[in-house]
Design an enzyme around this catalytic site. Structure first.
Site, PDB file in Angstrom:
ATOM      1  N   ASN A 141      15.439  72.667 110.300  1.00  0.00           N
ATOM      2  CA  ASN A 141      14.307  71.880 110.794  1.00  0.00           C
ATOM      3  C   ASN A 141      13.013  72.675 110.908  1.00  0.00           C
ATOM      4  O   ASN A 141      12.010  72.167 111.387  1.00  0.00           O
ATOM      5  CB  ASN A 141      14.646  71.259 112.153  1.00  0.00           C
ATOM      6  CG  ASN A 141      15.539  70.033 112.002  1.00  0.00           C
ATOM      7  OD1 ASN A 141      15.627  69.464 110.906  1.00  0.00           O
ATOM      8  ND2 ASN A 141      16.206  69.645 113.068  1.00  0.00           N
TER       9      ASN A 141
ATOM     10  N   ASP B 193      11.131  67.196 112.216  1.00  0.00           N
ATOM     11  CA  ASP B 193      12.249  66.327 112.578  1.00  0.00           C
ATOM     12  C   ASP B 193      12.410  66.201 114.093  1.00  0.00           C
ATOM     13  O   ASP B 193      13.327  66.769 114.691  1.00  0.00           O
ATOM     14  CB  ASP B 193      13.545  66.840 111.934  1.00  0.00           C
ATOM     15  CG  ASP B 193      14.633  65.762 111.940  1.00  0.00           C
ATOM     16  OD1 ASP B 193      14.401  64.678 112.511  1.00  0.00           O
ATOM     17  OD2 ASP B 193      15.705  66.006 111.374  1.00  0.00           O
TER      18      ASP B 193
ATOM     19  N   THR C 278      22.856  69.591 117.379  1.00  0.00           N
ATOM     20  CA  THR C 278      23.710  69.895 116.234  1.00  0.00           C
ATOM     21  C   THR C 278      24.822  70.828 116.701  1.00  0.00           C
ATOM     22  O   THR C 278      24.542  71.811 117.390  1.00  0.00           O
ATOM     23  CB  THR C 278      22.857  70.574 115.137  1.00  0.00           C
ATOM     24  OG1 THR C 278      21.809  69.681 114.768  1.00  0.00           O
ATOM     25  CG2 THR C 278      23.696  70.903 113.912  1.00  0.00           C
TER      26      THR C 278
HETATM   27  P1  ADP Z   1      15.862  62.941 109.328  1.00  0.00           P
HETATM   28  O1  ADP Z   1      15.255  62.813 110.656  1.00  0.00           O
HETATM   29  O2  ADP Z   1      16.297  61.628 108.803  1.00  0.00           O
HETATM   30  O3  ADP Z   1      16.907  64.003 109.266  1.00  0.00           O
HETATM   31  P2  ADP Z   1      13.927  64.773 108.305  1.00  0.00           P
HETATM   32  O4  ADP Z   1      12.671  64.673 109.085  1.00  0.00           O
HETATM   33  O5  ADP Z   1      14.832  65.912 108.628  1.00  0.00           O
HETATM   34  O6  ADP Z   1      14.699  63.399 108.345  1.00  0.00           O
HETATM   35  O7  ADP Z   1      13.544  64.841 106.755  1.00  0.00           O
HETATM   36  C1  ADP Z   1      14.528  64.898 105.759  1.00  0.00           C
HETATM   37  C2  ADP Z   1      14.245  66.019 104.773  1.00  0.00           C
HETATM   38  O8  ADP Z   1      12.983  65.816 104.135  1.00  0.00           O
HETATM   39  C3  ADP Z   1      14.118  67.391 105.410  1.00  0.00           C
HETATM   40  O9  ADP Z   1      15.349  68.025 105.524  1.00  0.00           O
HETATM   41  C4  ADP Z   1      13.174  68.123 104.458  1.00  0.00           C
HETATM   42  O10 ADP Z   1      13.891  68.594 103.321  1.00  0.00           O
HETATM   43  C5  ADP Z   1      12.263  67.037 103.976  1.00  0.00           C
HETATM   44  N1  ADP Z   1      11.035  66.974 104.783  1.00  0.00           N
HETATM   45  C6  ADP Z   1      10.879  66.394 105.994  1.00  0.00           C
HETATM   46  N2  ADP Z   1       9.647  66.510 106.470  1.00  0.00           N
HETATM   47  C7  ADP Z   1       8.952  67.200 105.535  1.00  0.00           C
HETATM   48  C8  ADP Z   1       7.576  67.654 105.433  1.00  0.00           C
HETATM   49  N3  ADP Z   1       6.694  67.408 106.409  1.00  0.00           N
HETATM   50  N4  ADP Z   1       7.234  68.334 104.329  1.00  0.00           N
HETATM   51  C9  ADP Z   1       8.140  68.581 103.360  1.00  0.00           C
HETATM   52  N5  ADP Z   1       9.423  68.195 103.393  1.00  0.00           N
HETATM   53  C10 ADP Z   1       9.841  67.499 104.458  1.00  0.00           C
HETATM   54 MG    MG Z   2      15.633  63.147 112.503  1.00  0.00          MG
HETATM   55 MG    MG Z   3      16.747  66.187 109.452  1.00  0.00          MG
END
Ligand code: ADP
Ligand code: MG
Ligand code: MG
Length: 546
Positions: free
Chosen positions: A322, A335, A355
């Site tokens: 994250n 996240d 986690t």
């Molecule tokens: P969730 O809450 O559903 O787990 P995430 O916020 O972790 O979703 O986003 C999923 C994936 O997308 C991350 O693991 C990362 O690889 C990518 N990601 C999320 N936010 C960004 C961002 N601001 N810039 C680039 N990649 C991102």
């Molecule tokens: Mg999330």
């Molecule tokens: Mg995530």
């Protein structure tokens, strides 16, 4: 090359090209002219009614909002009696972000110009005590040299300049910009590029704001999947918290809107991949980081946590995955779907969230807890950066969650030679099982933590200003994300019907443009400067609405 691989190559090159073009302020060349034309200031008659309703508190309008502050500074500069204060303000800010070797000279200039009663630009509102202290101390390099003076300066401006500002054409200009800020955008304003990652409810894509050329990440939450998997609460909490916090160590949210099928969060794009990827997938033979690199990331994470905790928010899901890198190698927390804000008057919360392998003992024991849980997860994260494995897991081990929980509650972590004495001490202080004894957030800050021996060579002032050089800079041509095929598709959602209540929720979620990031975007991409024209500056007097 198979078709899937080819698809990745094509998607990557379009994305790398768009990304490259926004470096070095070339965003303007990538703009869509038709969309850019939609960003214009309304005639003042059209927004005059907002004069009384717009956010015009000193702190928010003149300090926190970047466009408000710029216009306030322009106003100060235009009034003879405020000119010196305006320059002092700018000079103090410049001092705060200067490297140490330049500071003494800059402080000397400031003292001569504003602190000497014989100077034309002497600032009378500075209290004698503050003047004496700065004069006595300015040859020493200090981060807080002008802290007290700045407070007095702002107080002085609030009492002597705020009203004048509100009577001026600069305030009308502010109202015009606030009107523009209030015009919500939708999917038409963004061009999607390749997928960056996959979340629980949808994909995250790189995207570009067509009118300004700025690149963002678009996190999509599929409405039906969200409903089926009861994701509404998490989604709205993530949105509210992201809109509330503004720190260079946390991804920021610039827009929230909806499309037919998705809710969309437009956030800071982090092109450099996540820490987990860098630890294990970049140099597979040497997983983990050397200590200086781990130290730099840990320091930035601490700044992000401190900001969240100062806003009464517990993150709960800190882990390498994250923490995301930007183009330059700085990191931000992302996240925030599991985060929780403490209710007014409450200083603890309860609930199982996080986690496995990272969660703190007090949380696992179902006790009430506060910010302490985030410093345990920080300990696990730092440990893993150095050891390339978790403290409660053998590398590659398949182990039940109940066993991991048992170890977190009972077993001490063991440290190999890769840990220096200072690093081991910091890990132990963070992995302390008793939350009362754990290092963390005290007296509304992380100073105790920042003063640990592990950080003895770190300049926190420069780090906090975003001016410390990162130990690793991502390759601008590399795509630090999985190949498109490996991201994996979502199954289609069947049997979910959306009703009125759902629509109400989607409307609540889609709150539009978020002030501070929106204003930053306008300034950064040059749009603010293009719109903020005055007579004699490319605009005819008759055009000037205020
Ligand atoms: P969730 O809450 O559903 O787990 P995430 O916020 O972790 O979703 O986003 C999923 C994936 O997308 C991350 O693991 C990362 O690889 C990518 N990601 C999320 N936010 C960004 C961002 N601001 N810039 C680039 N990649 C991102
Ligand atoms: Mg999330
Ligand atoms: Mg995530």
């Amino acid at each position: 090359m198979d078709i899937g691989g080819l698809e990745t190559v094509v998607a990557n090159s379009a994305y790398v090209a768009a990304r490259g073009s926004v470096d070095g302020n070339a965003a303007a060349t990538m703009r869509d002219k038709k969309m850019r034309a939609k960003l214009f200031l309304p005639h003042i008659k059209q927004c005059e009614h907002m004069k009384t309703t717009v956010d015009s508190t000193f702190d928010s309008m003149c300090i926190r909002q970047p466009i408000g502050k710029r216009l306030f500074l322009q106003y100060l500069d235009s009034v003879a009696t405020h000119k010196a204060s305006c320059e002092l303000w700018k000079d103090m800010e410049d001092y705060n972000i200067s490297v140490e070797k330049d500071r003494k000279q800059k402080a000397q200039k400031i003292v001569n110009k504003y602190y000497d009663s014989a100077s034309k630009t002497f600032c009378k509102f500075l209290e004698e005590k503050a003047i004496a202290r700065v004069k006595a101390d300015y040859t020493n390099i200090r981060n807080d040299l002008f802290k007290e003076s700045e407070k007095q300066l702002l107080k002085h401006l609030e009492t002597s300049a705020l009203n004048g500002f509100k009577q001026s054409m600069y305030f009308l200009r502010y109202v015009q910009f606030k009107w523009l800020e209030g015009q919500s955008v939708n999917e038409e304003w963004f061009m999607d590029f390749r997928v960056l990652g996959k979340g629980g409810f949808g994909e995250v894509h790189a995207c570009q704001m067509k009118a300004t050329g700025k690149m963002y990440a678009n996190k999509k939450l599929n409405k039906k999947r969200l409903k089926k998997r009861k994701g509404y609460e998490g989604a709205i909490i993530e949105k509210i918290i992201l809109a509330k916090v503004h720190s260079r160590f946390i991804v920021s949210l610039a827009y929230a809107f909806q499309t037919k099928n998705d809710l969309c969060l437009i956030m800071t794009i982090m092109n450099g991949g996540d820490l987990r990827f860098h630890m294990y997938n970049v140099d597979e033979k040497n997983p983990g980081f050397k200590e200086p690199r781990a130290c730099f990331y840990t320091a930035q994470i601490i700044c992000g946590l401190e900001h969240l905790h100062q806003h009464r928010i517990i993150y709960r899901d800190l882990k390498p995955e994250n923490v995301l890198l930007d183009d330059t190698g700085h990191v931000r927390l992302s996240d925030l779907g599991l985060a929780v804000e403490l209710k007014p008057g409450k200083d603890k919360t309860k609930g199982y969230a996080g986690t496995p392998g990272f969660m703190a003992p007090e949380l696992l024991q179902n006790k009430e807890y506060d910010y302490t849980v985030d410093y345990f997860t920080l300990g696990v994260t730092l440990y893993e950066m150095i050891a390339a494995k978790g403290p409660f897991r053998v590398r590659g081990e398949k182990v039940e969650n109940t066993e991991v929980t048992r170890r977190i509650l009972n077993d001490p972590a063991s440290y190999t030679d890769s840990f220096s004495k200072d690093c081991k001490a910091l890990c132990e202080g963070l992995l302390e099982k008793d939350p009362m004894k754990r290092l963390g957030f005290q007296n509304n800050c992380c100073d105790e933590l920042k003063n640990q021996p592990m950080f003895k060579n770190l300049n926190w002032g420069l780090l906090e200003a975003g001016m410390l050089k990162p130990p690793f800079v991502p390759d601008p041509k590399m795509v630090y994300a999985k190949d498109i095929d490996d991201v994996g598709a979502f199954s289609t959602i069947k049997g979910v019907v959306l009703d009125n209540k759902d629509t109400m929720f989607y409307n609540e979620f889609s709150s539009g443009n978020i002030s501070i990031p929106w204003q930053e975007e306008m300034i950064e991409t040059g749009v603010f400067g293009e719109l903020n024209l005055w007579p004699g500056n490319g605009k005819l007097p008759g055009d000037l609405d205020p």
